[in-house]
Design a protein around this motif. Structure first.
Motif, PDB file in Angstrom:
ATOM      1  N   TYR A  45      36.592  26.697  45.673  1.00 54.54           N
ATOM      2  CA  TYR A  45      37.280  27.525  46.668  1.00 54.54           C
ATOM      3  C   TYR A  45      36.748  28.958  46.602  1.00 54.54           C
ATOM      4  O   TYR A  45      36.317  29.426  45.546  1.00 54.54           O
ATOM      5  N   GLN A  47      38.280  32.801  47.333  1.00 51.71           N
ATOM      6  CA  GLN A  47      39.543  33.505  47.555  1.00 51.71           C
ATOM      7  C   GLN A  47      39.289  35.007  47.649  1.00 51.71           C
ATOM      8  O   GLN A  47      38.529  35.571  46.859  1.00 51.71           O
ATOM      9  N   ASP A  84      39.753  22.739  39.462  1.00 51.68           N
ATOM     10  CA  ASP A  84      39.098  23.412  40.589  1.00 51.68           C
ATOM     11  C   ASP A  84      38.492  24.743  40.141  1.00 51.68           C
ATOM     12  O   ASP A  84      38.963  25.375  39.184  1.00 51.68           O
ATOM     13  N   VAL A  86      37.801  28.530  41.468  1.00 52.40           N
ATOM     14  CA  VAL A  86      38.155  29.519  42.488  1.00 52.40           C
ATOM     15  C   VAL A  86      37.280  30.747  42.273  1.00 52.40           C
ATOM     16  O   VAL A  86      37.349  31.397  41.231  1.00 52.40           O
ATOM     17  N   ILE A  88      36.425  34.459  43.181  1.00 53.55           N
ATOM     18  CA  ILE A  88      37.102  35.634  43.736  1.00 53.55           C
ATOM     19  C   ILE A  88      36.056  36.580  44.338  1.00 53.55           C
ATOM     20  O   ILE A  88      35.077  36.936  43.685  1.00 53.55           O
ATOM     21  N   LYS A 111      42.376  31.760  50.926  1.00 48.44           N
ATOM     22  CA  LYS A 111      41.752  30.807  50.007  1.00 48.44           C
ATOM     23  C   LYS A 111      41.214  29.639  50.833  1.00 48.44           C
ATOM     24  O   LYS A 111      41.973  28.938  51.499  1.00 48.44           O
TER      25      LYS A 111
END
Length: 370
Positions: A45, A47, A84, A86, A88, A111
């Motif tokens: 992901y 974000q 997962d 993520v 940033i 996100k």
């Protein structure tokens, strides 16, 4: 250190293998297959975090991989899903694969799923049949997805300053806003873009962006302009800062800047804009004296410049022109011409508050016309 473009490798997790297992319990004869499924690989992901304002973290980190799924277990137990990943990034980050734009990340806490993890393999319990009571095989998990991508940061601001080096942009930003850019009396003092919040009253504000000075040929890679021109692509309004005391004429400064913007992006060159004459305090003594050559020269130079647009100064004593006043039935601007022209002295403070109001008022009017 400010970093606005990096290349990284990202990959989602591989799915776990299915288990090959058979039920083995006391008093249970010929127990059947009970291999569990493998866990799904972790997703990747992106974000957005407003507390991050640079891509410098990625200079020392090039490979990002989500966790693999765990293999299946006996007794029909699924393997654990991979964790997962993520990533940033600051607002304004764009994600490219070669020259294709994949994501444009703007909103705080946004996100977005970028890469999905591989599916876990099926355990041997799924392959039992009337003709195959004892399957000795299971599926392998699917591989994750790997991509080489480029992250580019484009600052998000309401107003972008455009001007040659050492014309007073950084000084203006430091006085109008809370930003503290480096200021010195030589060209290319500003090496990285900076953002500042300009407060208008107690409850209104807008964001102003100062970028390194642009010179002729910037759109072809000369100077620092090309590297940072993209930072004003997101700005809604451009403020051309023209130096009264510069050896270049006002017309030459403006024409060169306009040409470089147009060569870089026709869309950017057609943005609404205003014009500010900087450093008018350098000739303030002449303005206060009686009709001498210096004051006449300054006013004449400004008048000649405005004749390019067919305009005249509305308030000569303040070197100010506003294209159109508010009307009861809305506002209509000619975006091929400046919405306003104003002379400013950052040192003496002359017309600073007028400029603050003109910028805020222009942005407010532009919002009303959407």
């Amino acid at each position: 250190m400010f970093v606005d473009s990096v290349e990284i490798f990202v990959s989602s997790g591989k799915g776990g293998e299915g288990a090959v297992s058979f039920r083995r319990e006391k008093y249970v004869l010929n127990g059947g297959p009970d291999g569990g499924d493998g866990g799904k690989g972790g997703n990747v992901y992106f974000q957005v975090d407003n507390n991050t304002d640079t891509l410098s973290y990625f200079r020392g980190h090039k490979h990002f991989k989500a966790q693999n799924g765990q293999p299946g277990l006996p007794r029909n137990k699924h393997g654990k899903k991979g964790e997962d990943l993520v990533i940033i990034v600051p607002p304004g980050t764009q994600v490219f694969e070669e020259d294709t734009l994949l994501l444009d990340l703007l909103e705080e806490e946004e996100k977005i799923l970028f890469l999905e993890g591989g599916k876990g393999g099926l355990g041997n319990t799924h392959f039992k049949s009337a003709t195959n009571q004892r399957p000795t095989y299971a599926q392998k998990g699917l591989l994750g997805v790997e991509k080489k991508i480029r992250l580019e940061l484009k600052l998000i601001a309401d107003v972008g300053l455009v001007g040659f080096p050492n014309v007073g942009k950084s000084t203006l930003v430091s006085i109008l806003s809370n930003a503290k850019p480096e200021i010195a009396n030589y060209e290319f003092t500003t090496l990285i873009p900076s953002l500042g919040i300009v407060n208008v009253g107690d409850y209104q504000s807008f964001v102003i962006a100062d970028i390194p000075g642009i010179i002729g040929g910037a759109s072809e890679g000369k100077g620092l302009g090309l590297e940072f021109l993209r930072h004003i692509e997101r700005t809604r309004f451009l403020l051309f800062v023209l130096d009264i005391a510069n050896y270049r004429t006002l017309k030459e400064q403006f024409a060169t800047l306009k040409t470089e913007l147009e060569n870089f992006s026709s869309k950017l060159s057609n943005r609404p804009f205003g014009i500010m004459f900087s450093k008018i305090d350098t000739q303030s003594e002449g303005l206060q004296m009686e009709e001498n050559e210096e004051s006449q020269s300054l006013e004449k130079r400004v008048e000649e410049f405005l004749d390019t647009f067919g305009f005249h100064l509305k308030r000569k004593e303040s070197l100010m022109f506003v294209q159109k006043e508010k009307e009861d039935f809305g506002i209509s601007y000619d975006f091929n011409a400046p919405l306003f022209v104003v002379g400013v002295s950052s040192v003496s403070g002359k017309n600073l508050e007028s400029l603050r109001f003109l910028l805020y008022s222009s942005l407010k009017d532009l919002n009303a016309q959407k």
